[in-house]
Write a protein that holds these residues in place. Structure first.
Motif, PDB file in Angstrom:
ATOM      1  N   ILE A   1     -19.093 -22.473  75.083  1.00  0.00           N
ATOM      2  CA  ILE A   1     -20.298 -22.837  74.342  1.00  0.00           C
ATOM      3  C   ILE A   1     -21.333 -23.267  75.378  1.00  0.00           C
ATOM      4  CG2 ILE A   1     -21.236 -24.123  72.405  1.00  0.00           C
ATOM      5  CD1 ILE A   1     -18.719 -22.589  71.672  1.00  0.00           C
ATOM      6  N   ALA A   2     -22.314 -22.429  75.627  1.00  0.00           N
ATOM      7  CA  ALA A   2     -23.315 -22.726  76.652  1.00  0.00           C
ATOM      8  C   ALA A   2     -24.166 -23.922  76.239  1.00  0.00           C
ATOM      9  CB  ALA A   2     -24.194 -21.502  76.889  1.00  0.00           C
ATOM     10  N   GLY A   3     -24.813 -24.529  77.222  1.00  0.00           N
ATOM     11  CA  GLY A   3     -25.606 -25.723  76.971  1.00  0.00           C
ATOM     12  C   GLY A   3     -26.759 -25.506  76.009  1.00  0.00           C
ATOM     13  N   ASP A   4     -27.209 -24.289  75.859  1.00  0.00           N
ATOM     14  CA  ASP A   4     -28.320 -24.007  74.949  1.00  0.00           C
ATOM     15  C   ASP A   4     -27.844 -23.597  73.565  1.00  0.00           C
ATOM     16  OD1 ASP A   4     -27.225 -21.519  75.439  1.00  0.00           O
ATOM     17  OD2 ASP A   4     -29.151 -20.501  75.725  1.00  0.00           O
ATOM     18  N   ALA A   5     -26.541 -23.796  73.267  1.00  0.00           N
ATOM     19  CA  ALA A   5     -25.984 -23.217  72.047  1.00  0.00           C
ATOM     20  C   ALA A   5     -25.140 -24.228  71.278  1.00  0.00           C
ATOM     21  CB  ALA A   5     -25.123 -22.001  72.390  1.00  0.00           C
ATOM     22  N   ALA A   6     -24.909 -23.909  70.024  1.00  0.00           N
ATOM     23  CA  ALA A   6     -24.020 -24.703  69.175  1.00  0.00           C
ATOM     24  C   ALA A   6     -23.301 -23.770  68.215  1.00  0.00           C
ATOM     25  CB  ALA A   6     -24.796 -25.753  68.401  1.00  0.00           C
ATOM     26  N   LEU A   7     -22.056 -24.088  67.966  1.00  0.00           N
ATOM     27  CA  LEU A   7     -21.283 -23.420  66.926  1.00  0.00           C
ATOM     28  C   LEU A   7     -21.239 -24.375  65.743  1.00  0.00           C
ATOM     29  CD1 LEU A   7     -19.825 -20.667  66.892  1.00  0.00           C
ATOM     30  CD2 LEU A   7     -17.709 -21.890  67.429  1.00  0.00           C
ATOM     31  N   LEU A   8     -21.752 -23.932  64.593  1.00  0.00           N
ATOM     32  CA  LEU A   8     -21.898 -24.796  63.424  1.00  0.00           C
ATOM     33  C   LEU A   8     -20.898 -24.411  62.346  1.00  0.00           C
ATOM     34  CD1 LEU A   8     -25.803 -24.727  63.034  1.00  0.00           C
ATOM     35  CD2 LEU A   8     -24.415 -26.248  64.461  1.00  0.00           C
ATOM     36  N   GLY A   9     -20.251 -25.404  61.763  1.00  0.00           N
ATOM     37  CA  GLY A   9     -19.375 -25.144  60.641  1.00  0.00           C
ATOM     38  C   GLY A   9     -20.169 -24.841  59.386  1.00  0.00           C
ATOM     39  N   SER A  10     -19.709 -23.858  58.627  1.00  0.00           N
ATOM     40  CA  SER A  10     -20.342 -23.555  57.345  1.00  0.00           C
ATOM     41  C   SER A  10     -20.199 -24.752  56.407  1.00  0.00           C
ATOM     42  CB  SER A  10     -19.672 -22.330  56.712  1.00  0.00           C
ATOM     43  OG  SER A  10     -20.110 -22.152  55.369  1.00  0.00           O
TER      44      SER A  10
ATOM     45  N   GLY B   1     -29.252 -19.106  63.577  1.00  0.00           N
ATOM     46  CA  GLY B   1     -29.940 -19.504  62.353  1.00  0.00           C
ATOM     47  C   GLY B   1     -28.947 -20.058  61.348  1.00  0.00           C
ATOM     48  N   GLU B   2     -29.399 -21.023  60.562  1.00  0.00           N
ATOM     49  CA  GLU B   2     -28.504 -21.688  59.632  1.00  0.00           C
ATOM     50  C   GLU B   2     -28.413 -20.993  58.286  1.00  0.00           C
ATOM     51  OE1 GLU B   2     -29.198 -25.871  59.509  1.00  0.00           O
ATOM     52  OE2 GLU B   2     -29.289 -26.070  61.698  1.00  0.00           O
ATOM     53  N   ASP B   3     -29.043 -19.820  58.142  1.00  0.00           N
ATOM     54  CA  ASP B   3     -28.967 -19.075  56.888  1.00  0.00           C
ATOM     55  C   ASP B   3     -28.052 -17.865  56.996  1.00  0.00           C
ATOM     56  OD1 ASP B   3     -30.534 -17.717  58.656  1.00  0.00           O
ATOM     57  OD2 ASP B   3     -32.114 -17.180  57.198  1.00  0.00           O
ATOM     58  N   ARG B   4     -27.288 -17.755  58.082  1.00  0.00           N
ATOM     59  CA  ARG B   4     -26.417 -16.602  58.292  1.00  0.00           C
ATOM     60  C   ARG B   4     -25.046 -17.086  58.755  1.00  0.00           C
ATOM     61  NH1 ARG B   4     -27.051 -11.065  60.006  1.00  0.00           N
ATOM     62  NH2 ARG B   4     -25.318 -10.381  61.320  1.00  0.00           N
ATOM     63  N   VAL B   5     -23.979 -16.587  58.130  1.00  0.00           N
ATOM     64  CA  VAL B   5     -22.614 -16.948  58.492  1.00  0.00           C
ATOM     65  C   VAL B   5     -22.041 -15.839  59.361  1.00  0.00           C
ATOM     66  CG1 VAL B   5     -20.319 -17.530  57.639  1.00  0.00           C
ATOM     67  CG2 VAL B   5     -22.341 -18.289  56.373  1.00  0.00           C
ATOM     68  N   ASN B   6     -21.592 -16.217  60.558  1.00  0.00           N
ATOM     69  CA  ASN B   6     -21.210 -15.233  61.571  1.00  0.00           C
ATOM     70  C   ASN B   6     -19.693 -15.147  61.794  1.00  0.00           C
ATOM     71  OD1 ASN B   6     -23.966 -14.434  62.920  1.00  0.00           O
ATOM     72  ND2 ASN B   6     -24.023 -16.662  62.714  1.00  0.00           N
ATOM     73  N   THR B   7     -18.922 -15.466  60.797  1.00  0.00           N
ATOM     74  CA  THR B   7     -17.471 -15.522  60.978  1.00  0.00           C
ATOM     75  C   THR B   7     -16.915 -14.208  61.521  1.00  0.00           C
ATOM     76  OG1 THR B   7     -17.376 -17.062  59.095  1.00  0.00           O
ATOM     77  CG2 THR B   7     -15.284 -16.104  59.868  1.00  0.00           C
TER      78      THR B   7
ATOM     79  N   ALA C   1      -7.457  -8.593  73.069  1.00  0.00           N
ATOM     80  CA  ALA C   1      -6.932  -7.232  73.169  1.00  0.00           C
ATOM     81  C   ALA C   1      -7.134  -6.651  74.565  1.00  0.00           C
ATOM     82  CB  ALA C   1      -7.601  -6.331  72.124  1.00  0.00           C
ATOM     83  N   ALA C   2      -8.178  -7.103  75.250  1.00  0.00           N
ATOM     84  CA  ALA C   2      -8.464  -6.616  76.606  1.00  0.00           C
ATOM     85  C   ALA C   2      -7.641  -7.356  77.662  1.00  0.00           C
ATOM     86  CB  ALA C   2      -9.949  -6.766  76.907  1.00  0.00           C
ATOM     87  N   GLY C   3      -6.777  -8.255  77.234  1.00  0.00           N
ATOM     88  CA  GLY C   3      -5.968  -9.008  78.167  1.00  0.00           C
ATOM     89  C   GLY C   3      -6.502 -10.380  78.493  1.00  0.00           C
ATOM     90  N   GLY C   4      -7.643 -10.728  77.909  1.00  0.00           N
ATOM     91  CA  GLY C   4      -8.210 -12.054  78.087  1.00  0.00           C
ATOM     92  C   GLY C   4      -9.555 -12.025  78.762  1.00  0.00           C
ATOM     93  N   GLY C   5     -10.258 -13.151  78.665  1.00  0.00           N
ATOM     94  CA  GLY C   5     -11.590 -13.276  79.243  1.00  0.00           C
ATOM     95  C   GLY C   5     -12.326 -14.410  78.586  1.00  0.00           C
ATOM     96  N   THR C   6     -13.651 -14.299  78.566  1.00  0.00           N
ATOM     97  CA  THR C   6     -14.506 -15.359  78.047  1.00  0.00           C
ATOM     98  C   THR C   6     -15.312 -14.855  76.864  1.00  0.00           C
ATOM     99  OG1 THR C   6     -14.692 -16.410  80.214  1.00  0.00           O
ATOM    100  CG2 THR C   6     -16.405 -16.923  78.609  1.00  0.00           C
ATOM    101  N   VAL C   7     -15.237 -15.575  75.750  1.00  0.00           N
ATOM    102  CA  VAL C   7     -16.099 -15.329  74.600  1.00  0.00           C
ATOM    103  C   VAL C   7     -17.276 -16.278  74.727  1.00  0.00           C
ATOM    104  CG1 VAL C   7     -16.300 -15.472  72.100  1.00  0.00           C
ATOM    105  CG2 VAL C   7     -14.239 -14.491  73.129  1.00  0.00           C
ATOM    106  N   LEU C   8     -18.452 -15.731  74.846  1.00  0.00           N
ATOM    107  CA  LEU C   8     -19.649 -16.505  75.178  1.00  0.00           C
ATOM    108  C   LEU C   8     -20.497 -16.763  73.940  1.00  0.00           C
ATOM    109  CD1 LEU C   8     -21.519 -17.751  77.334  1.00  0.00           C
ATOM    110  CD2 LEU C   8     -22.521 -15.457  77.615  1.00  0.00           C
ATOM    111  N   VAL C   9     -20.806 -18.049  73.717  1.00  0.00           N
ATOM    112  CA  VAL C   9     -21.739 -18.464  72.662  1.00  0.00           C
ATOM    113  C   VAL C   9     -22.963 -19.022  73.364  1.00  0.00           C
ATOM    114  CG1 VAL C   9     -22.093 -19.938  70.648  1.00  0.00           C
ATOM    115  CG2 VAL C   9     -19.815 -19.016  71.129  1.00  0.00           C
ATOM    116  N   THR C  10     -24.075 -18.316  73.264  1.00  0.00           N
ATOM    117  CA  THR C  10     -25.299 -18.734  73.931  1.00  0.00           C
ATOM    118  C   THR C  10     -26.494 -18.244  73.137  1.00  0.00           C
ATOM    119  OG1 THR C  10     -26.456 -18.757  76.072  1.00  0.00           O
ATOM    120  CG2 THR C  10     -25.484 -16.673  75.393  1.00  0.00           C
ATOM    121  N   GLY C  11     -27.638 -18.888  73.349  1.00  0.00           N
ATOM    122  CA  GLY C  11     -28.868 -18.386  72.748  1.00  0.00           C
ATOM    123  C   GLY C  11     -29.140 -18.865  71.343  1.00  0.00           C
ATOM    124  N   GLY C  12     -28.636 -20.062  70.952  1.00  0.00           N
ATOM    125  CA  GLY C  12     -28.985 -20.571  69.637  1.00  0.00           C
ATOM    126  C   GLY C  12     -27.834 -21.251  68.925  1.00  0.00           C
ATOM    127  N   ARG C  13     -28.043 -21.499  67.636  1.00  0.00           N
ATOM    128  CA  ARG C  13     -27.073 -22.195  66.789  1.00  0.00           C
ATOM    129  C   ARG C  13     -26.493 -21.181  65.812  1.00  0.00           C
ATOM    130  NH1 ARG C  13     -27.818 -27.740  66.405  1.00  0.00           N
ATOM    131  NH2 ARG C  13     -27.736 -27.763  64.114  1.00  0.00           N
TER     132      ARG C  13
END
Length: 484
Positions: free
Chosen positions: A77-86, A31-37, A49-61
């Motif tokens: 960044i999954a195909g169904d998702a976007a990371l939006l700049g504030s 949602g564009e009304d919430r900042v998720n920093t 901290a766990a030694g590495g892996g994948t940070v998953l962005v999926t399920g929306g904007r």
């Protein structure tokens, strides 16, 4: 289950290297009304901290401010998702280094930042959207216009498959990095001014492959803003460039050296300034570059090459260091169609300054279709301004060009081999104009009927060698030196 999920997303090999950290598990909400920093950063911190892996962005904007990428983290960044700049400048941190160009500190901040990180990847079929439109980030009054991504002194960096759109300034800057790969990126940066695509400053071992660019500024830049950080061992291949300025700019920020660059199998289309803009002005040396199998359409200067002295960067001494050297470059298999650019100054331009020539340049198997239309009054121009002690942009030369196809000034060792000039309209100007050119070799150089101006070429003080049985021997008049 996690392996299955990432296999569907197309990154199962990375999943096998570590755990998966879904940003929603750390509190992120679309949602564009919430900042998720904090939530996105929390997932990244837990991953490294766990030694590495994948940070998953999926399920929306998901909206975020500045986040810090860290060791062994793959941001997917999954195909169904976007990371939006504030759109709030206050959500961008002030400790993400700085822009290297003088008078452009409004680009100091950025959305994604990594410093001294190793094994970092940004991937996926999704989108990173800076939302940098002018209404969000005005380009007046020195207001902050954050970049989308900046990597500082990082190693083993990979960007692939993602869409990078709408930065408020540059899209992605790599400073003093080693082992960088960018592949299959789609970059659209027309939302604001200064919309560079990929900038590599003082980087080594760089591969750019299969990317598409539509930018409001240079699409790919190679720079060297520090004398101790050369830009070297670079390949760019199979890319498409569309730009409001240059397709590729090499140099300008040039305290350090440039060497070993290969550009191949690329298309340049609808470029406002130059396809290949190659420039040295701050004291570095440039050598060993190959450009091959390039198609250009509506690109007024297929090659613009300048060598002069000009202070550009915030850390450049004042005055700029003494000039060193620029040369040893090959251009082959170029097909250029500028027939649609009626009234636009077109052609190849190579310009050094007195006592500091560009050296050892060769063009082979080149075909240029020019707009033509040059008038006799243009052909009569006998002096073009030089680039001494000023920013070397094409407009410095003025509005009237005395050449139809190629202008070379203060060059030592220039060879044209199997080069064809044609024009869509009759042109009264010489095809080639040279001044202070030593070692000019022409072999198999030809021109079409529309280019029947006053002699095939004007030599000025050039010394010319023709290839055997060349049809134009003797039509290159050896006029007295003219003050170009």
């Amino acid at each position: 289950m996690r392996l299955l999920l990432l296999a569907v997303l197309g990154c199962a090999p990375l999943a096998a290297q570590g755990a998966v950290f879904d940003i929603r598990d750390h509190g992120a909400r679309p949602g564009e009304d919430r900042v998720n920093t904090q939530a996105v950063q929390g997932a990244i911190d837990a991953c490294t901290a766990a030694g590495g892996g994948t940070v998953l962005v999926t399920g929306g904007r998901f909206v975020t401010g500045t986040i810090y990428l860290k060791d062994n983290v793959t941001l997917h960044i999954a195909g169904d998702a976007a990371l939006l700049g504030s759109t709030d400048p206050g959500d961008y941190a002030a400790d993400t280094h700085k822009i290297v160009y003088a008078n452009e500190s409004y680009m100091d901040r950025c959305l994604l930042f990594a410093r001294n990180a190793r094994n970092v990847c940004i991937e996926g079929r999704g989108t990173i959207d800076g939302r940098g439109q002018v209404e969000n980030f005005p380009n007046t009054g020195g207001a902050q216009r954050p970049m989308l991504i900046r990597f500082l002194e990082c190693e083993r960096v990979l960007l692939r498959d993602v869409r990078l759109v709408n930065p408020a300034s540059w899209t992605c800057a790599f400073l003093y990095c080693d082992d960088v790969a960018a592949s299959n990126l789609s970059i659209h940066s027309r939302a604001n001014w200064n919309g560079d695509g990929l900038d590599f400053d003082g980087c080594r071992n760089v591969r750019v492959h299969g990317c598409s660019f539509d930018t409001s500024d240079d699409s790919v830049c190679l720079q060297a803003s520090r004398a101790d950080r050369p830009c070297r061992d670079i390949t760019v291949s199979d890319c498409v460039f569309v730009s409001k300025w240059a397709g590729m700019r090499i140099g300008m920020s040039s305290l350090g050296d440039f060497e070993n660059v290969a550009v191949s199998n690329c298309v340049f289309r609808d470029i406002s300034d130059a396809g290949l803009k190659i420039q040295m002005c701050e004291g570095g040396a440039m050598r060993n570059m190959v450009f091959s199998n390039l198609v250009m359409q509506n690109v007024p200067r297929p090659v613009l090459m300048t060598f002069n002295r000009f202070r550009l960067g915030v850390d450049t001494p004042d005055p700029a260091p003494p000039m060193r050297s620029m040369g040893r470059m090959r251009f082959s298999n170029l097909l250029v169609d500028n027939s649609g650019l009626e009234g636009v100054p077109c052609g190849i331009v190579l310009s050094g300054v007195p006592g500091h020539p560009i050296e050892d340049i060769a063009f082979s198997n080149v075909s240029l279709l020019l707009p033509g239309g040059g008038a006799a009054e243009d052909a009569a121009v006998t002096s073009l301004p030089g680039f001494t002690d000023q920013r070397p942009e094409f407009h410095v030369l003025g509005e009237k060009m005395p050449f139809a196809g190629l202008f070379a000034r203060h060059v030592r060792g220039l060879r044209l081999d199997d080069v064809r000039f044609d024009a869509a309209r009759p042109d009264a100007r010489p095809v080639i104009v040279c001044e202070d050119v030593e070692g000019l070799v022409l072999r198999g150089v030809d021109y079409g009927d529309a280019l029947a101006g006053p002699g095939f070429a004007r030599a000025g003080s050039a010394r010319v060698s023709w290839g055997e049985s060349d049809p134009h021997q003797g039509v290159f008049p050896h006029a007295p030196p003219s003050p170009y």
